[in-house]
Enzyme design. Structure first.
Site, mmCIF file in Angstrom:
data_model
loop_
_atom_site.group_PDB
_atom_site.id
_atom_site.type_symbol
_atom_site.label_atom_id
_atom_site.label_comp_id
_atom_site.label_asym_id
_atom_site.label_seq_id
_atom_site.Cartn_x
_atom_site.Cartn_y
_atom_site.Cartn_z
ATOM 1 N N SER A 22 10.008 -0.792 -3.146
ATOM 2 C CA SER A 22 11.248 -0.434 -2.445
ATOM 3 C C SER A 22 11.359 -1.183 -1.110
ATOM 4 O O SER A 22 12.464 -1.531 -0.684
ATOM 5 C CB SER A 22 11.362 1.076 -2.243
ATOM 6 O OG SER A 22 10.398 1.534 -1.338
ATOM 7 N N ASN A 23 10.240 -1.446 -0.471
ATOM 8 C CA ASN A 23 10.310 -2.236 0.773
ATOM 9 C C ASN A 23 10.671 -3.681 0.486
ATOM 10 O O ASN A 23 11.448 -4.284 1.230
ATOM 11 C CB ASN A 23 8.986 -2.158 1.538
ATOM 12 C CG ASN A 23 8.895 -0.900 2.366
ATOM 13 O OD1 ASN A 23 9.513 -0.788 3.410
ATOM 14 N ND2 ASN A 23 8.139 0.074 1.860
ATOM 15 N N LYS A 81 -9.036 -10.051 -8.752
ATOM 16 C CA LYS A 81 -9.989 -10.110 -7.631
ATOM 17 C C LYS A 81 -10.579 -11.517 -7.475
ATOM 18 O O LYS A 81 -10.853 -11.955 -6.362
ATOM 19 C CB LYS A 81 -11.131 -9.108 -7.863
ATOM 20 C CG LYS A 81 -10.706 -7.668 -7.692
ATOM 21 C CD LYS A 81 -11.016 -7.161 -6.295
ATOM 22 C CE LYS A 81 -10.608 -5.690 -6.178
ATOM 23 N NZ LYS A 81 -10.534 -5.161 -4.861
ATOM 24 N N HIS A 88 2.467 0.181 7.602
ATOM 25 C CA HIS A 88 1.615 1.326 7.262
ATOM 26 C C HIS A 88 2.412 2.609 7.504
ATOM 27 O O HIS A 88 3.073 2.732 8.536
ATOM 28 C CB HIS A 88 0.343 1.303 8.116
ATOM 29 C CG HIS A 88 -0.614 2.378 7.733
ATOM 30 N ND1 HIS A 88 -1.471 2.269 6.653
ATOM 31 C CD2 HIS A 88 -0.805 3.621 8.234
ATOM 32 C CE1 HIS A 88 -2.160 3.383 6.533
ATOM 33 N NE2 HIS A 88 -1.776 4.224 7.478
HETATM 34 C C1 GRF Z 1 4.934 2.004 1.757
HETATM 35 O O1 GRF Z 1 4.952 3.353 2.130
HETATM 36 C C2 GRF Z 1 4.108 1.202 2.728
HETATM 37 O O2 GRF Z 1 4.060 1.751 4.002
HETATM 38 C C3 GRF Z 1 2.736 1.250 2.136
HETATM 39 O O3 GRF Z 1 2.954 1.233 0.746
HETATM 40 C C4 GRF Z 1 4.223 1.798 0.445
HETATM 41 C C5 GRF Z 1 4.946 0.840 -0.463
HETATM 42 O O4 GRF Z 1 6.096 1.398 -1.020
HETATM 43 N N1 GRF Z 1 1.922 0.191 2.663
HETATM 44 P P1 GRF Z 1 7.088 0.499 -1.868
HETATM 45 O O5 GRF Z 1 6.284 -0.118 -3.011
HETATM 46 O O6 GRF Z 1 7.638 -0.546 -0.959
HETATM 47 O O7 GRF Z 1 8.131 1.424 -2.385
#
Ligand code: GRF
Length: 190
Positions: free
Chosen positions: A13-14, A58, A103
């Site tokens: 989603s990000n 990995k 984070h």
């Molecule tokens: C987010 O909450 C970010 O802070 C963490 O992992 C999550 C990723 O969410 N590092 P998405 O895959 O972007 O929905």
């Protein structure tokens, strides 16, 4: 036009929020998405958006060829958006001050190895915190300890569950992450 590489292995989603923002503010394009989970939602997003992907394991992650591959995309930034593996020191050093992580807590609280996803929100609620939020920071050789760029806060409500708190934190992420990247990119020459 800047190039950015996104590392993501979750729902994405990000990554989607960044892609959407860059359509409105075309300062950069996501030139590659690096992923370590063959069934991650972010791969569907990459396919729908016509963004090349690199699936790593990995071994390939630790290989010097990985750095060469990334360098071919000439990224101004490498953006970790839901990527859990620790970035190899060689990659951190090669792309010094260009790797950014998000984070879902107010670091230094609730960070470090094994603090990810719902575990973070569970720990915040268990500790009776009144506020939580997000931290956007540079990546160095130690998990979640690079220099902090931006933090944004939200309330923790008395009846929050890890899921409801996660939703509120995600909203902060989707708003601040693309805008922080935009700000950083404007500091660089393309
Ligand atoms: C987010 O909450 C970010 O802070 C963490 O992992 C999550 C990723 O969410 N590092 P998405 O895959 O972007 O929905």
């Amino acid at each position: 036009m800047h190039s950015i590489i996104v590392f993501a292995s979750g729902a994405g989603s990000n990554a989607q929020a960044i892609i959407n923002y860059l359509k409105q503010h075309p300062i950069a394009k996501v030139s590659l998405i690096v992923c370590n989970k063959p069934n991650a939602g972010v791969l569907d997003i990459a396919a729908a958006e016509n963004i090349p992907t690199l699936l790593i394991d990995k071994t390939s992650f630790q290989d010097a060829v990985f750095i060469t591959t990334l360098a071919q995309y000439q990224p101004s930034l490498i953006v970790l958006a839901g990527f859990l593996w620790k970035i190899p020191d060689g990659v951190v050093q090669f792309f010094s001050n260009k790797i950014i992580n998000i984070h879902p807590s107010l670091l230094p609280k609730y960070g470090g190895k094994n603090m990810y996803g719902q575990r973070v929100h569970q720990a915040v609620i268990a500790a009776n915190e009144k506020a939580s939020g997000i931290t956007i920071h540079y990546v160095n050789e130690v998990y979640d300890e690079g220099e902090i760029i931006v933090q944004a806060h939200c309330s923790v409500l008395a009846d929050d569950t890890p899921e409801t708190l996660a939703q509120r934190v995600h909203q902060l992420e989707h708003y601040y992450f693309p805008r922080t990247l935009h700000f950083l990119l404007e500091q660089y020459k393309s």
